[in-house]
Write an enzyme that holds these catalytic residues in place. Structure first.
Site, PDB file in Angstrom:
ATOM      1  N   LYS A 186       0.864  -1.176   0.000  1.00  0.00           N
ATOM      2  CA  LYS A 186       0.000   0.000   0.000  1.00  0.00           C
ATOM      3  C   LYS A 186       0.903   1.229   0.000  1.00  0.00           C
ATOM      4  O   LYS A 186       1.430   1.644   1.024  1.00  0.00           O
ATOM      5  CB  LYS A 186      -0.898  -0.002   1.247  1.00  0.00           C
ATOM      6  CG  LYS A 186      -2.234   0.767   1.063  1.00  0.00           C
ATOM      7  CD  LYS A 186      -2.089   2.241   0.751  1.00  0.00           C
ATOM      8  CE  LYS A 186      -1.764   3.041   2.005  1.00  0.00           C
ATOM      9  NZ  LYS A 186      -1.733   4.538   1.730  1.00  0.00           N
ATOM     10  N   GLU A 261       9.338   1.911  11.250  1.00  0.00           N
ATOM     11  CA  GLU A 261      10.339   2.975  11.252  1.00  0.00           C
ATOM     12  C   GLU A 261       9.576   4.281  11.195  1.00  0.00           C
ATOM     13  O   GLU A 261       8.928   4.584  10.198  1.00  0.00           O
ATOM     14  CB  GLU A 261      11.304   2.810  10.074  1.00  0.00           C
ATOM     15  CG  GLU A 261      12.506   3.741  10.156  1.00  0.00           C
ATOM     16  CD  GLU A 261      12.267   5.046   9.432  1.00  0.00           C
ATOM     17  OE1 GLU A 261      12.116   6.078  10.126  1.00  0.00           O
ATOM     18  OE2 GLU A 261      12.224   5.040   8.207  1.00  0.00           O
ATOM     19  N   CYS A 295      13.532  11.137   7.265  1.00  0.00           N
ATOM     20  CA  CYS A 295      13.371  10.815   8.680  1.00  0.00           C
ATOM     21  C   CYS A 295      14.674  10.941   9.442  1.00  0.00           C
ATOM     22  O   CYS A 295      14.682  11.238  10.633  1.00  0.00           O
ATOM     23  CB  CYS A 295      12.796   9.411   8.827  1.00  0.00           C
ATOM     24  SG  CYS A 295      13.741   8.141   7.967  1.00  0.00           S
ATOM     25  N   GLU A 393       8.972  17.080  14.923  1.00  0.00           N
ATOM     26  CA  GLU A 393       9.459  16.787  13.574  1.00  0.00           C
ATOM     27  C   GLU A 393       8.766  17.690  12.559  1.00  0.00           C
ATOM     28  O   GLU A 393       7.537  17.688  12.458  1.00  0.00           O
ATOM     29  CB  GLU A 393       9.209  15.314  13.220  1.00  0.00           C
ATOM     30  CG  GLU A 393       9.790  14.931  11.868  1.00  0.00           C
ATOM     31  CD  GLU A 393       9.603  13.459  11.542  1.00  0.00           C
ATOM     32  OE1 GLU A 393      10.524  12.864  10.958  1.00  0.00           O
ATOM     33  OE2 GLU A 393       8.529  12.918  11.864  1.00  0.00           O
TER      34      GLU A 393
END
Length: 501
Positions: A186, A261, A295, A393
């Site tokens: 997906k 992750e 990331c 973030e």
């Protein structure tokens, strides 16, 4: 914007479909969603919007291929040959892949080319690893032999993000397939274009029908259905920490295997004895490459006080020279952010940052780009640790710089977030570098280095940055069941219950 500024790749499909059981198909309920060009924010294609019905069909095909097809029963060498053919095809089509990736995601074309090469290398790595793999054997001479047998698990559900999508899909597809599983992928709804190329690559390489399936759609519909499906025993997810929490909760009732992750707010720690030029070059690249949408970005730079002013001055000057441009132009270093929703998020953090730190570079749209998702590389100095731009973030070309006075303070600042994905340490003191690396709360640490990762090493984070690790043998650990087999070689040594007199 004129056509010259935003060239559309030739031969785009009319629409993006699912790929289920060897066929390209529309959604069972007929739904679609719009995919936007990040330079213009105009819809350039529609993609099939998957629902539970589409996921059910894809999982059924994957399960059937796993149980009755040849893939899981093939010798490792036979699977390896297919994976090497996949790598060859990815390499051969690297220019096309990069063109689509750059157009769909806004990544600079030169960086997208690197992602295509890395995707091919992922398949080569696992093609070789499954042939060379050796599992443990434990011997008790004359009494027992114990060995470990690996078995593919079944249908792997793979949910991938929109930053460097094709390459990150390869991180999951290669080990899952190498281990003998079938998969349902997906991809992220913002960037479904390059994922649509996997079907043709896999078919041409000789992957059996049904082993690979792809369902497009929104996370709360297609992704949620995949996570909750009772015949999907493991889920590998890369994305935001908040989404990871939802997946964790939804997978818990079925005790699914999870590898996640998640987000990061990684520190780059620069001591006074570091090679200053190398540290500046690395930290500029580390936060502004991939448009800052990475990331592992070193988005918090901690600098020892004695060199702080010089570092900030030089860093800000270099950030101002970073070339913002259209994604397809070779000289572009920062392109367009992926989607207007994400653009607005990043811009909102920049406005927050103006009240939390000292703006020394960027701070809004770059000149000459009145529309589209363009953000000037932005640098804030003197950022306190309690600031939101220090703690949260942002996932864009925005960096916070903070001074420290001692090694102890640097470590405290480095660990002072909920995240723990990566850390970068710049010092020429060997003892300090290793001691700091051991103490910093991060799944991955680079000493005097940019983010250059050996594929044999584990990839993953601690705290809110993830659950589990993939990479090298850790990927095979995740995508296989490990069975211990014990063989008696001598006299059976059993306690005897109910022994006759």
């Amino acid at each position: 914007m004129n056509d010259y500024q935003t060239p559309v790749p030739a031969d785009l499909p009319e629409r993006i479909q699912h790929y289920i059981d060897g066929e390209s198909v529309d959604s069972a309920e007929g739904g679609t969603f719009e995919v936007l060009n990040p330079v213009t924010n105009e819809t350039y294609i529609h993609a099939a919007a998957g629902t539970k019905a589409d996921v059910d069909r894809a999982v059924a095909a994957a399960r059937r291929a796993f149980e009755t097809g040849p893939w899981r029963e093939m010798l490792p060498r036979e699977r390896s040959r297919v994976l090497h053919r996949i790598a060859d095809l990815v390499e051969d089509r690297g220019d096309r892949l990069a063109e689509l990736e750059s157009f769909d995601s806004g990544l600079p074309i030169t960086q997208a080319l690197g992602q295509a090469r890395r995707a091919a290398e992922n398949f080569r790595f696992f093609a070789d690893l499954i042939v060379a793999q050796a599992d443990d054997v434990y011997k008790v001479p004359g009494r027992q032999v114990n060995y470990v047998s690996r078995k593919p698990i079944g249908v792997a559900g793979l949910i991938t993000p929109w930053n460097t999508p094709f390459m990150l899909e390869s991180w999951k597809l290669a080990p899952a397939l190498a281990a003998g599983n079938s998969v349902v992928l997906k991809p992220a709804e913002f960037t479904p274009l390059s994922a649509s190329l996997w079907a043709g690559i896999f078919a041409e390489a000789g992957l059996p029908t049904g082993v690979f399936n792809l369902v497009n759609g929104l996370g709360e519909q297609a992704g949620d259905a995949l996570v909750k499906h009772p015949e999907v025993p493991l889920i590998s997810f890369t994305g935001e920490s908040s989404t990871g929490q939802t997946i964790f909760a939804n997978a818990a009732p079925a005790l699914k295997g999870l590898s996640m992750e998640l987000g990061g707010k990684s520190p780059a720690v620069v001591f006074a004895d570091a090679d200053l030029e190398a540290a500046i070059n690395a930290t500029v690249f580390g936060v502004f490459s991939l448009n800052g949408e990475r990331c592992t970005a070193g988005s918090r730079i901690l600098v020892e006080r004695s060199i702080y002013d010089e570092f900030v001055e030089r860093y800000a000057a270099q950030a101002k020279r970073v070339k913002v441009g259209f994604p397809h132009e070779r000289e572009t270093e920062v392109g367009a952010l992926v989607h207007p929703e994400h653009f607005e998020k990043v811009m909102s953090y920049i406005e927050i940052g103006k009240g939390e730190g000292r703006l020394v570079a960027g701070g809004g749209r770059p000149e000459g780009f009145p529309t589209g998702n363009f953000v000037a590389p932005t640098v804030f100095a003197d950022v306190p640790s309690e600031a939101r731009i220090f703690q949260e973030e942002i996932f864009g070309p925005v960096v916070a710089i903070t001074p420290f006075d001692s090694e102890e303070e640097a470590l405290e600042l480095a660990n002072d977030t909920k995240y723990g994905l990566a850390a970068y340490i710049w010092t020429n003191d060997l003892k300090r570098s290793h001691n700091f690396a051991q103490s910093v709360q991060a799944g991955m640490v680079w000493l005097n280095s940019n983010n250059v990762r050996d594929l044999r090493t584990p990839f993953g984070g601690v705290k809110a940055s993830g659950l589990g690790h993939e990479g090298g043998y850790r990927s095979l650990d995740f995508y296989t069941d490990q069975q211990a087999v014990h063989i008696n070689l001598g006299e059976v040594h059993n306690p005897v219950f109910g022994k006759a007199d």
